[in-house]
Design a protein around this motif. Structure first.
Motif, PDB file in Angstrom:
ATOM      1  N   GLU A 171       0.821  -1.212   0.000  1.00 23.85           N
ATOM      2  CA  GLU A 171       0.000   0.000   0.000  1.00 23.85           C
ATOM      3  C   GLU A 171       0.854   1.261   0.000  1.00 23.85           C
ATOM      4  O   GLU A 171       0.406   2.324  -0.443  1.00 23.85           O
ATOM      5  CB  GLU A 171      -0.921   0.000   1.221  1.00 23.85           C
ATOM      6  N   GLU A 172       2.098   1.134   0.476  1.00 21.63           N
ATOM      7  CA  GLU A 172       3.026   2.267   0.514  1.00 21.63           C
ATOM      8  C   GLU A 172       4.024   2.217  -0.646  1.00 21.63           C
ATOM      9  O   GLU A 172       5.070   2.865  -0.603  1.00 21.63           O
ATOM     10  CB  GLU A 172       3.782   2.275   1.846  1.00 21.63           C
ATOM     11  N   SER A 173       3.706   1.417  -1.660  1.00 19.72           N
ATOM     12  CA  SER A 173       4.538   1.298  -2.866  1.00 19.72           C
ATOM     13  C   SER A 173       5.903   0.673  -2.589  1.00 19.72           C
ATOM     14  O   SER A 173       6.908   1.029  -3.208  1.00 19.72           O
ATOM     15  CB  SER A 173       4.721   2.673  -3.539  1.00 19.72           C
ATOM     16  N   VAL A 174       5.928  -0.263  -1.649  1.00 22.59           N
ATOM     17  CA  VAL A 174       7.147  -1.017  -1.344  1.00 22.59           C
ATOM     18  C   VAL A 174       6.823  -2.501  -1.477  1.00 22.59           C
ATOM     19  O   VAL A 174       5.852  -2.981  -0.886  1.00 22.59           O
ATOM     20  CB  VAL A 174       7.654  -0.725   0.086  1.00 22.59           C
ATOM     21  N   THR A 175       7.609  -3.220  -2.270  1.00 22.96           N
ATOM     22  CA  THR A 175       7.397  -4.663  -2.392  1.00 22.96           C
ATOM     23  C   THR A 175       8.489  -5.413  -1.640  1.00 22.96           C
ATOM     24  O   THR A 175       9.670  -5.079  -1.725  1.00 22.96           O
ATOM     25  CB  THR A 175       7.391  -5.115  -3.862  1.00 22.96           C
ATOM     26  N   ILE A 176       8.062  -6.417  -0.883  1.00 25.25           N
ATOM     27  CA  ILE A 176       8.950  -7.330  -0.173  1.00 25.25           C
ATOM     28  C   ILE A 176       8.454  -8.742  -0.485  1.00 25.25           C
ATOM     29  O   ILE A 176       7.446  -8.918  -1.172  1.00 25.25           O
ATOM     30  CB  ILE A 176       8.926  -7.078   1.350  1.00 25.25           C
ATOM     31  N   VAL A 177       9.138  -9.763   0.009  1.00 26.22           N
ATOM     32  CA  VAL A 177       8.650 -11.130  -0.120  1.00 26.22           C
ATOM     33  C   VAL A 177       8.377 -11.677   1.271  1.00 26.22           C
ATOM     34  O   VAL A 177       9.267 -11.679   2.130  1.00 26.22           O
ATOM     35  CB  VAL A 177       9.649 -12.045  -0.856  1.00 26.22           C
ATOM     36  N   SER A 178       7.153 -12.117   1.479  1.00 25.91           N
ATOM     37  CA  SER A 178       6.787 -12.725   2.756  1.00 25.91           C
ATOM     38  C   SER A 178       7.524 -14.044   2.930  1.00 25.91           C
ATOM     39  O   SER A 178       7.582 -14.872   2.016  1.00 25.91           O
ATOM     40  CB  SER A 178       5.276 -12.956   2.798  1.00 25.91           C
ATOM     41  N   GLY A 179       8.057 -14.264   4.124  1.00 20.50           N
ATOM     42  CA  GLY A 179       8.875 -15.445   4.356  1.00 20.50           C
ATOM     43  C   GLY A 179       8.126 -16.756   4.424  1.00 20.50           C
ATOM     44  O   GLY A 179       8.747 -17.825   4.362  1.00 20.50           O
ATOM     45  N   HIS A 180       6.791 -16.715   4.533  1.00 22.97           N
ATOM     46  CA  HIS A 180       6.062 -17.973   4.732  1.00 22.97           C
ATOM     47  C   HIS A 180       6.139 -18.892   3.521  1.00 22.97           C
ATOM     48  O   HIS A 180       5.883 -20.093   3.635  1.00 22.97           O
ATOM     49  CB  HIS A 180       4.598 -17.682   5.087  1.00 22.97           C
ATOM     50  N   TYR A 181       6.513 -18.355   2.362  1.00 21.21           N
ATOM     51  CA  TYR A 181       6.607 -19.175   1.156  1.00 21.21           C
ATOM     52  C   TYR A 181       7.787 -20.147   1.176  1.00 21.21           C
ATOM     53  O   TYR A 181       7.832 -21.085   0.378  1.00 21.21           O
ATOM     54  CB  TYR A 181       6.764 -18.282  -0.080  1.00 21.21           C
ATOM     55  N   PHE A 182       8.751 -19.926   2.049  1.00 19.75           N
ATOM     56  CA  PHE A 182      10.029 -20.628   1.962  1.00 19.75           C
ATOM     57  C   PHE A 182      10.127 -21.853   2.872  1.00 19.75           C
ATOM     58  O   PHE A 182      11.224 -22.311   3.174  1.00 19.75           O
ATOM     59  CB  PHE A 182      11.166 -19.655   2.293  1.00 19.75           C
ATOM     60  N   PHE A 183       8.974 -22.394   3.280  1.00 19.48           N
ATOM     61  CA  PHE A 183       8.975 -23.530   4.205  1.00 19.48           C
ATOM     62  C   PHE A 183       8.092 -24.680   3.707  1.00 19.48           C
ATOM     63  O   PHE A 183       7.297 -25.232   4.469  1.00 19.48           O
ATOM     64  CB  PHE A 183       8.502 -23.069   5.591  1.00 19.48           C
ATOM     65  N   PRO A 184       8.199 -25.084   2.447  1.00 17.39           N
ATOM     66  CA  PRO A 184       7.333 -26.166   1.962  1.00 17.39           C
ATOM     67  C   PRO A 184       7.626 -27.475   2.694  1.00 17.39           C
ATOM     68  O   PRO A 184       8.778 -27.850   2.889  1.00 17.39           O
ATOM     69  CB  PRO A 184       7.703 -26.271   0.476  1.00 17.39           C
ATOM     70  N   GLY A 185       6.569 -28.145   3.130  1.00 14.93           N
ATOM     71  CA  GLY A 185       6.729 -29.439   3.776  1.00 14.93           C
ATOM     72  C   GLY A 185       7.023 -29.391   5.256  1.00 14.93           C
ATOM     73  O   GLY A 185       7.178 -30.445   5.884  1.00 14.93           O
ATOM     74  N   LEU A 186       7.095 -28.206   5.851  1.00 14.26           N
ATOM     75  CA  LEU A 186       7.376 -28.107   7.284  1.00 14.26           C
ATOM     76  C   LEU A 186       6.077 -28.264   8.066  1.00 14.26           C
ATOM     77  O   LEU A 186       5.120 -27.515   7.850  1.00 14.26           O
ATOM     78  CB  LEU A 186       8.020 -26.761   7.614  1.00 14.26           C
TER      79      LEU A 186
END
Length: 384
Positions: A332-347
């Motif tokens: 919403e503030e024109s800043v893109t980041i990557v949420s970390g929850h994507y990096f734990f497949p199978g946990l």
């Protein structure tokens, strides 16, 4: 806008000049250009260039490679699709094999590659303090791995955390794979021999049972879509069968660049004298900006010790919202980041890092990093 979430390499004028000169050299050789543009290559590349690759990489990987150890693909992601599905899921004998991720977080791109569900088995790391506001993931040496694993997979350096597993950890995992007669896939997109963004850590050498994945993307040429697999000949034969129907041809533009790079030993110079110094400087700049605004806002934060690659992995222990919610607020503030929850497949275990970590790239301009860091710090402070 501050685009701090992407995976594009930085724009480096010295590197781009080398790429431009190489492109022009390809265009000047009219007879070779006709073949590059007008002929299909083999499914995993032409034999003469695979032999040249074996000769060049044998020195870097300290193993007597031949063309039978080499396969070219349309990017390493393309190769991983075939590899992950070859060694996981329902096997011809009816058994079900899973993909072991011995340490997470791990690369986001693996999660959606498989044809069957439930194939990932992820294992928690040790989390060690590594100085003020620093931590590091290490392999859990006491981990007991289930019997249904068909392959182990790591990236080195690890995307997203910038972690670089030690050679001792690599040796232990390789020994486990050899004992169980399963392959050990090592994604070297950011590692040695190119772009060699592994800090002070020792390089990996090839050993039987390993499957090494290399890429031209992170040297600054993601548009070429050129990946290389180094593996035992039976694995290369298997990949050739997949590629013959899945790809038809490995393409010619990437290999044309590679031919010149290997003959002129360009990659060694590019990696060690242009890319590594540039990214080292960019990293220090990004860390100074981040820590400055974090301390100004008095927020609780930890940074994974950045050993390689070109990302910063941040952990906010006291944040009261999830990383996905933080992503939405940043957007919403024109800043893109990557949420970390994507990096734990199978946990399956609970792990606070899954909800409280984010990934940032430091390949963007100083202005973007400064703006994005300020917005990020203010939002974390507000929701802590």
């Amino acid at each position: 806008m501050a685009f701090l979430g992407g995976g594009n390499p930085a724009s480096i004028p010295e590197a781009e000049e080398i790429f431009a000169q190489t492109y022009e050299a390809i265009g000047r050789d009219k007879s070779h250009l006709r073949s590059i543009l007008g002929d299909y290559s083999g499914p995993i590349g032409n034999e003469d260039l695979r032999s040249l690759a074996a000769e060049a990489l044998a020195l870097e990987l300290n193993f007597p490679l031949t063309k039978e150890h080499i396969a070219f693909f349309n990017g390493s992601q393309n190769a991983f699709y075939f590899l992950l599905n070859a060694f996981s899921g329902t096997m011809p004998d009816g058994t079900f094999r899973r993909i072991g991720l011995p340490i997470v977080p791990e690369y986001i791109g693996y999660a959606d590659q498989t044809n069957e569900a439930g194939v990932f088995a992820a294992f928690l790391p040790n989390v060690e303090q590594d100085g003020p506001n620093r931590f590091r993931y290490t392999l859990n040496a006491k981990q007991e791995y289930p019997d249904d694993l068909g392959v182990l997979v790591i990236s080195r350096p690890t995307n997203p955390s910038g972690n670089v597993l030690s050679l001792r950890e690599i040796k232990d995992l390789h020994s486990l794979c050899v004992k169980r007669k399963i392959p050990f896939l090592i994604d070297l997109a950011y590692g040695n021999p190119f772009p060699n963004l592994i800090g002070k850590e020792e390089p990996i050498h090839f050993s039987p049972g390993m499957v090494l994945s290399l890429s031209f993307s992170k040297i600054g040429l993601p548009g070429l879509r050129f990946g290389i697999v180094v593996a035992d000949p039976p694995v290369i034969e298997l990949l050739s069968s997949f590629a013959a129907t899945g790809n038809l041809s490995a393409g010619n533009i990437g290999p044309a660049f590679a031919r010149i790079f290997w003959k002129e030993r360009t990659l060694e110079y590019l990696s060690n004298h242009i890319l590594r110094p540039y990214y080292d400087t960019k990293l220090q700049m990004a860390l100074e900006i981040l820590e400055g605004v974090f301390q100004t806002e008095k927020i609780d934060y930890l940074i994974h010790k950045p050993l390689g690659g070109f990302f910063v992995w941040l952990y906010f222990p006291s944040i009261s919202i999830t990383n996905q919610e933080l992503y939405e607020l940043c957007k919403e503030e024109s800043v893109t980041i990557v949420s970390g929850h994507y990096f734990f497949p199978g946990l399956v275990e609970h792990f606070s890092h899954r909800e409280k970590c984010i990934r940032l790239t430091y390949c963007r301009s100083e202005e973007e990093i400064a703006y994005g860091s300020k917005i990020l710090a203010q939002l974390v402070a507000k929701h802590s």
